[in-house]
Design a protein around this motif. Structure first.
Motif, short mmCIF file in Angstrom:
data_model
loop_
_atom_site.label_atom_id
_atom_site.label_comp_id
_atom_site.label_asym_id
_atom_site.label_seq_id
_atom_site.Cartn_x
_atom_site.Cartn_y
_atom_site.Cartn_z
N HIS A 93 0.77 -1.12 -0.01
CA HIS A 93 -0.01 0.10 -0.18
C HIS A 93 0.85 1.18 -0.03
O HIS A 93 0.79 2.23 -0.81
CB HIS A 93 -1.09 0.03 1.25
N ILE A 94 1.72 1.42 1.15
CA ILE A 94 2.45 2.55 1.24
C ILE A 94 3.43 2.89 0.09
O ILE A 94 3.70 3.94 -0.51
CB ILE A 94 3.20 2.65 2.59
N PHE A 95 4.30 1.72 -0.41
CA PHE A 95 5.22 2.00 -1.53
C PHE A 95 4.50 2.22 -2.90
O PHE A 95 4.88 2.92 -3.88
CB PHE A 95 6.17 0.92 -1.31
N GLY A 96 3.41 1.60 -3.08
CA GLY A 96 2.69 1.74 -4.30
C GLY A 96 2.04 3.16 -4.31
O GLY A 96 2.06 3.88 -5.36
N LEU A 97 1.65 3.58 -3.07
CA LEU A 97 1.18 5.00 -3.10
C LEU A 97 2.27 6.19 -3.44
O LEU A 97 1.73 7.20 -3.97
CB LEU A 97 0.74 5.25 -1.69
#
Length: 309
Positions: A93-97
């Motif tokens: 989630h956080i790296f994709g964001l």
């Protein structure tokens, strides 16, 4: 016969209440994409996750410690394992964001609703039901209609968001299984604690410690918001609701975080309402209504079989 009728009626009401609870938390999850994207401009991704889940775990431990302590050793291990798995899901989630937009990730992540019926069939060796499967596919179609643009390009961030969708689908299935085998309240507390420990260790290993004292009250307000309103309380509600609601219902309702996130963006003036969004919303709504009608359809056909017999 009358007792059986009352039992079934009670079961339907319980499922509807659980579904409505998940509908509410989808609204809060929908708001989390934009807030997290904003916070990433100030806080590094791993430490944002670490602080978010640490605050969530501390809050839940303060109010749920008796229920957490009541779990036996096997249940503790299962809940802890679920927490570590959730940590990996939030990596995606956080790296994709960081590599895509909040709106695009929210819609790609919402595709988990189409994965759940197939994963359910793989794990349990049976389909969740024709109505639920069609409802899941309808909801996914609506999400794709809302998200599609002719110039849409696929990047690394979108790949991570698709991995996030798979993680969410698996998490829904695991929570549904574990919440029926142990106290869902204690499960939530231990899960959050394990996720927090895992993410703090990962953040300390991969990123330098940020200067938290230099963060503004506004930034801390955003962190507290995602910790409590997007993490601790919604996960508690999800685990309790999935004790009673079918996995396909959970996937459909929780996927509504995507359109809710879009609606919030429209209200804030960040997005524009258009015919494509309205059409996608209508298709999504039809999928949700079909899913919610499943218990009533099941009762109707069961009654018809009994009458016909």
């Amino acid at each position: 016969m009358e007792a059986e009728r009352k039992r079934r009626s009670g079961d339907v009401r319980t499922i509807l209440l659980a579904d409505m609870a998940m509908l509410v938390i989808a609204v809060f999850w929908g708001s989390g994409f934009g807030v997290s994207s904003w916070l990433l401009k100030t806080i590094s991704p791993m430490w944002l996750l670490a602080v978010r889940f640490t605050l969530s775990a501390l809050f839940l431990a303060c109010v749920l410690w008796r229920r957490m302590a009541a779990l036996d050793r096997k249940q503790m291990v299962l809940a802890g394992g679920l927490g570590v798995f959730l940590g990996f899901v939030f990596f995606a989630h956080i790296f994709g964001l960081q590599l895509t937009t909040a709106g695009k990730q929210s819609f790609i992540a919402g595709s988990n609703v189409a994965m759940v019926p197939f994963l359910y069939a793989l794990f349990y060796r049976r389909w969740p039901g024709a109505v639920a499967t069609v409802a899941a596919l309808l909801t996914t179609t609506g999400l794709l209609i809302m998200a599609f643009t002719p110039s849409m390009a696929w990047g690394m961030g979108d790949g991570l968001s698709l991995l996030l969708a798979l993680g969410i689908a698996l998490h829904v299935l695991i929570v549904g299984n574990l919440s029926r085998r142990m106290d869902p309240v204690g499960l939530t507390g231990v899960q959050m604690a394990a996720t927090a420990v895992f993410l703090v260790l990962a953040a300390a290993l991969f990123e330098p410690m940020p200067h938290f004292g230099g963060l503004s009250p506004k930034i801390w307000g955003g962190v507290v918001y995602v910790a409590l309103c997007v993490t601790a309380i919604p996960f508690l509600v999800q685990n309790m609701a999935q004790r009673y609601s079918p996995e396909t219902h959970a996937a459909i309702l929780l996927s509504l975080e995507s359109p809710f996130g879009y609606v919030i963006a429209i209200l804030l003036g960040q997005e524009v309402l258009n015919a494509q969004v309205v059409l996608g919303g209508v298709v999504i709504l039809s999928g949700v209504l079909l899913a919610e009608s499943e218990p009533f359809l099941r009762r109707f056909f069961s009654r018809a079989e009994v009458t016909g017999g």
